[in-house]
Write an enzyme that holds these catalytic residues in place. Structure first.
Site, PDB file in Angstrom:
ATOM      1  CG  PHE A 150      -1.600   1.263   1.243  1.00 35.66           C
ATOM      2  CD1 PHE A 150      -3.075   1.237   0.181  1.00 35.66           C
ATOM      3  CD2 PHE A 150      -1.600   2.634   1.629  1.00 35.66           C
ATOM      4  CE1 PHE A 150      -3.878   2.490   0.202  1.00 35.66           C
ATOM      5  CE2 PHE A 150      -2.400   3.527   1.482  1.00 35.66           C
ATOM      6  CZ  PHE A 150      -3.429   3.766   0.884  1.00 35.66           C
ATOM      7  CG  ASP A 235       5.689   3.963   1.919  1.00 37.86           C
ATOM      8  OD1 ASP A 235       5.595   4.662   3.117  1.00 37.86           O
ATOM      9  OD2 ASP A 235       4.556   3.845   1.166  1.00 37.86           O
ATOM     10  CE  LYS A 264      -1.096   7.234   6.426  1.00 38.65           C
ATOM     11  NZ  LYS A 264      -0.743   5.996   5.959  1.00 38.65           N
TER      12      LYS A 264
END
Ligand SMILES: *Cc1c(COP(=O)(O)O)cnc(C)c1O
Length: 410
Positions: A150, A235, A264
């Site tokens: 993802f 990531d 985030k």
């Protein structure tokens, strides 16, 4: 607590839910709770009911909701200067670069806004590096990615997703990506060709269901990338900034990626800020005009991110994530329920997987919500527990009482 309600005796929540359903695109399937306030690890709905947040906005509020120190900086900076675009310089960007490089041990930073933009930026930079430095023939660059990845929602990114829901009906897609199994170093070795410029991977696959690769995977991948002159791109948008009990999850394997993507909680949930961090010279290939973002690196974003990073370090949140994560994981593992297949995690990124026939994790999310614990299912059979990193043992015990109760009865 008694719910406030409108004249027809209906909870306030239904009105807000109806507005969302009537006027919004239905691209999410949220739990039916409408939140209006948050502080630390706790959130309150519009009826005043209090819940423990065990999702932390997919790890975007590691510092806890509305952290007062970050809030103060946000307000002060908002009163001074918010946006200049990169057409001009601003007095927050340089200090943000320096402080971010110091805490992450990086050489260069490229600031963006969302996580997906950081991924896109890395893809562009690594392709450019491939052509300019590695000497790959024009338009032949390949990037290796993993199954069940993802990395975000843009067309290029969903094009190399293996999740049918993420990609079906959105083609045609960007070429140049090769998909291999996650956690498999042999597959990586075999997939590399002279045209391979990068290997993009999550240290722990978050959205896939908190999938932890075999021990030493990243270390072996690092040496394979070195041997083949391939840029290793981690990531860490979800795993980074303390979530797994280290500032960056790569530290568990004692390695450094060439490019590290963070986002985030980089701005503590106050503002969308992401960044590409570079230890090698990959970012150095980008020249003026080749990449950018109107909001990327704006003074408000930089000031807030500086404050959020400071909180992470000064309040020892990385260490707290490690300690509280170990405690939480151990206690969750002790829960006896024949439907539980496995409980796994690192730091405060914990997944509880149920057997496929058990009926799905959503059911438990609903039950936990009724008890005041907000969690989110991921991929049907995994419950994720990822509270803010400020969480204390007392609060975890409070949560465990409810989690144990729900899981032993249902
Ligand atoms: C959330 C996430 C992204 C995408 O971030 P957005 O800000 O939603 O674009 C990318 N990679 C990982 C690992 C993530 O968890």
């Amino acid at each position: 607590m008694k719910s406030k309600s409108d004249v027809r005796g209906m909870s306030y929540q239904h009105q807000y839910i109806k507005l969302e359903e009537d006027f919004g695109a239905h691209n999410y399937n949220p739990l039916q709770v409408v939140l209006s306030r948050g502080r630390g690890a706790w959130v309150w709905d519009v009826d005043g009911v209090k819940y423990l947040d065990c999702l932390s906005a997919y790890s975007a509020v590691n510092q806890g909701h509305c952290h007062p120190k970050i809030m103060r900086v946000l307000i002060e900076q908002a009163q001074r200067l918010t946006l200049t675009s990169r057409a001009f310089r601003n007095d927050q960007l340089g200090p943000f670069y320096k402080e971010l490089c110091e805490v992450t041990n990086s050489h260069k930073v490229l600031p963006m806004n969302s996580g997906a933009e950081a991924v896109e930026t890395a893809v562009k930079a690594v392709r450019k590096w491939g052509y300019k430095v590695k000497g790959v023939a024009s338009d032949q660059a390949e990037i290796i990615v993993c199954q069940n990845n993802f990395h975000g929602r843009t067309i290029s990114i969903v094009g190399f997703s293996t999740d049918p829901k993420s990609r079906d009906g959105f083609g045609p897609f960007t070429p140049g990506f090769k998909i291999i199994p996650f956690g498999d170093v042999k597959a990586l070795e075999e997939a590399i060709t002279p045209n391979t410029v990068g290997f993009l991977v999550e240290p722990i696959q978050g959205e896939a269901g908190i999938i932890i690769p075999p021990a030493g995977y990243l270390k072996k991948a690092r040496s394979i990338c070195n041997k083949n002159n391939v840029v290793m791109i981690l990531d860490e948008i979800q795993t980074g900034l303390g979530r797994t009990g280290k500032l960056l999850a790569e530290e568990h394997d004692g390695i450094e990626a060439d490019l590290t993507l963070i986002g985030k909680s980089l701005a503590g949930g106050f503002y969308p800020v992401s960044a590409v961090l570079s230890t090698s010279e990959v970012l150095g290939v980008l020249q003026p005009g080749e990449h950018g973002s109107t909001f990327g690196g704006n003074p408000l974003a930089c000031a807030v991110a500086r404050a959020a990073l400071k909180v992470l370090i000064e309040e020892g949140l990385v260490q707290n994530a490690a300690e509280m994560g170990t405690y939480f994981l151990d206690r969750l593992k002790q829960i006896k329920n024949p439907k539980i297949k496995e409980v796994r995690g690192k730091g405060l990124l914990i997944g509880m997987e149920f057997f496929a026939e058990a009926g799905g994790a959503r059911h438990y999310c609903e039950k936990l919500k009724q008890k005041g614990v907000l969690c989110k299912d991921t991929h049907d059979h995994v419950l994720r527990f990822a509270p803010p990193l400020i969480i204390t043992k007392d609060i975890i015990d409070w949560a465990l009482e409810r989690i144990e109760d729900v899981l032993s009865r249902h």
